[in-house]
Design an enzyme around this catalytic site. Structure first.
Site, PDB file in Angstrom:
ATOM      1  N   GLU A 169       1.167  -1.147  -0.021  1.00  0.00           N
ATOM      2  CA  GLU A 169       0.140   0.134   0.078  1.00  0.00           C
ATOM      3  C   GLU A 169       1.119   1.176  -0.047  1.00  0.00           C
ATOM      4  OE1 GLU A 169      -2.596  -0.222   3.423  1.00  0.00           O
ATOM      5  OE2 GLU A 169      -3.766  -1.775   1.668  1.00  0.00           O
ATOM      6  N   GLU A 371      -5.370  -8.814  -0.068  1.00  0.00           N
ATOM      7  CA  GLU A 371      -6.194  -8.542   1.517  1.00  0.00           C
ATOM      8  C   GLU A 371      -7.194  -8.090   0.604  1.00  0.00           C
ATOM      9  OE1 GLU A 371      -4.607  -5.034   3.973  1.00  0.00           O
ATOM     10  OE2 GLU A 371      -2.224  -5.556   3.265  1.00  0.00           O
TER      11      GLU A 371
HETATM   12  O1  IFM Z   1      -3.886  -2.822   8.867  1.00  0.00           O
HETATM   13  C1  IFM Z   1      -3.773  -3.167   7.801  1.00  0.00           C
HETATM   14  C2  IFM Z   1      -3.172  -3.204   6.952  1.00  0.00           C
HETATM   15  O2  IFM Z   1      -2.160  -3.028   7.225  1.00  0.00           O
HETATM   16  C3  IFM Z   1      -3.020  -2.393   5.638  1.00  0.00           C
HETATM   17  N1  IFM Z   1      -4.460  -3.029   4.676  1.00  0.00           N
HETATM   18  C4  IFM Z   1      -5.395  -2.987   5.607  1.00  0.00           C
HETATM   19  C5  IFM Z   1      -5.656  -3.399   6.813  1.00  0.00           C
HETATM   20  C6  IFM Z   1      -6.971  -2.928   7.864  1.00  0.00           C
HETATM   21  O3  IFM Z   1      -6.954  -1.808   8.156  1.00  0.00           O
END
Ligand code: IFM
Length: 470
Positions: A169, A371
């Site tokens: 990210e 994710e």
């Molecule tokens: O906790 C985060 C992660 O570090 C990066 N993506 C989103 C998750 C949930 O908020």
């Protein structure tokens, strides 16, 4: 739309977990670990973190990793992505920290023993504090330091790890730390955020270059691959949009999505976005030779973190109270279904829309959902007589609906290879700490981080085993 009929995923589609070093390991000062920016902020002001739970906690995976890898295996997961912490692997002089390296060797070996492949990410918002004091991502020196750290990691773990990622990210730190003022040091400076975004792009490309060179020399395995992971937000606007609304979509998509997609597929940054930034007086710290560096940024595949869409419209004002240019403002879609705990819209079709965009605009690109997950305040959750949290009524439909849309995208040609669920075992989440729980497995903070499967655990294990979504 009869999405229920997309009820099966391909036999070679993989299931796994997504996690990160700073959110799981704990042991924040052990094994010669340097202070990172989260530790620095926790030391400065613990009250900034939900229930005063700072970066020290992780979820105790640092001492429970054998048990955790077994748990992932029992959920039917064949892989899990975590990150190496830069502040643990390297010392303050930029040399390998042997104790940190030994920890990661043990961590990865235990995963192999459990039959889980570790995907390794090199950076998850966790800048070492001493490098932050030297300018962080605003400094070229730090970009070089990151490239050196990446090369060191390839040399140390190159024979063990097949799947590498440069960043998780990369859009989030520019936004949260430098633009929106949510994370320490709370800047509200659009131009600085873009400098950071540009420098992270260079750092990514330098790391890919180091990886390719390591591969040529046999330092990393022959089958090793490298990628980047971003949280892409499929952009939408109102029905019957104005030109201004469409312009808001172009820049939202351009800065958050196309910037990274172009970088990893063509080794360039989107010209229309760079032109618009220049026209609004936002100067990037471009130096001679940067084009050649960025050209190295092409990857073998991509991770797509999907949580929510971006709904935008033309902004009422073209500058904010800090004098920053504004390109879009939120459009409140009246039909939005919200996860009230997190404040994020739940829109499973977004994963499909974005998958088709990638299939259309970047047809060669292979990817996986790196994710996806739902974080809910489960403090007062209902439990059964054995004490298991009864989460199936919200966690199962969330995951099931996303998987159905993924199955449909695959049936229409999307090159999506797998799905990693975020926070499969509850973990620490930045300033939200343990407020929202994502896990199929609970972590009990009142019982020394004891793990306990929730109701949804059996469901995901069955889906991962059968590939039948139900
Ligand atoms: O906790 C985060 C992660 O570090 C990066 N993506 C989103 C998750 C949930 O908020």
């Amino acid at each position: 739309m009869n999405i229920e009929k997309y009820d099966t995923l391909p036999a070679d589609f993989f299931f796994g977990a997504a996690l990160s070093g700073p959110q799981t390991e704990g042991m924040w000062t052990a094994m010669g670990k340097q202070e990172n920016l989260w530790d620095m902020w926790s030391n400065l002001d613990l009250s900034a973190f939900h229930n005063r739970v700072g970066s020290y906690s992780g979820n105790d995976m640092g001492s429970r990793y054998s048990e955790d890898w077994q748990t992932f295996a029992s959920l039917g997961f064949t892989s899990a992505r975590t990150s190496i912490q830069w502040s643990r692997l390297m010392d303050a002089n930029g040399n390998l920290n042997p104790e940190g390296a030994a920890f990661y060797h043990q961590l990865f070996a235990a995963a192999r023993d459990a039959g889980v492949e570790t995907f390794v990410n090199l950076y998850h918002f966790d800048m070492p504090a001493q490098l932050f004091r030297r300018g962080g991502w605003e400094s070229r020196e730090v970009v070089e330091a990151y490239a050196h750290y990446a090369a060191t990691a390839f040399a140390e773990f190159g024979q063990e790890i097949e799947h590498w990622f440069t960043f998780n990210e990369p859009i989030v730190e520019p936004e949260q730390r430098y633009e929106q003022g949510n994370w320490y040091p709370f800047y509200h400076d659009f131009a600085r955020a873009r400098t950071v975004q540009y420098h992270i792009s260079l750092a990514h490309a330098l790391a890919v270059d180091a990886f390719r060179k390591a591969k040529e020399k046999g330092i990393v395995r022959e089958d090793a691959r490298i990628g980047l992971i971003n949280c892409f937000t499929p952009p939408y606007t109102r029905e019957n949009p104005t030109e201004g609304d469409l312009e808001a979509v172009r820049m939202t998509d351009g800065l958050g999505n196309r910037w990274w997609l172009d970088l990893v597929t063509t080794g360039t940054l989107p010209h229309d976005v760079l032109d618009t930034l220049a026209a609004r007086g936002v100067e990037l710290p471009i130096r001679a030779g940067d084009e050649q560096i960025l050209a190295q940024g092409k990857v073998d595949w991509l991770g797509f973190n999907y949580y929510h869409p971006a709904r935008v419209q033309a902004p009422e004002h073209d500058a904010d109270e800090y004098g920053n240019p504004v390109f879009a403002q939120e459009y409140v879609w009246p039909d939005a279904v919200m996860n009230e705990s997190r404040g994020w819209e739940i829109y499973p079709k977004g994963v499909y829309d974005f998958a088709l965009k990638m299939t259309r605009d970047y047809p060669e690109l292979e990817w996986f959902v790196s994710e996806n997950g739902i974080g809910i305040e489960e403090h007062h959750a209902e439990r059964d007589e054995e004490g298991r949290i009864l989460d199936a009524s919200y966690r199962v439909p969330f995951v099931r609906d996303h998987l159905r849309w993924i199955a449909r995208a695959i049936s229409e040609g999307a090159k999506c290879r797998g799905y990693h669920y975020w926070g499969a075992i509850d973990c620490w989440s930045w300033n939200n700490a343990y407020k929202n729980r994502y896990g199929f497995v609970e972590v009990d903070l009142n019982a020394n981080y004891e793990r306990r499967p929730k109701e949804s655990a059996a469901w995901i294990a069955e889906v991962a085993r059968t590939h039948h979504i139900g």
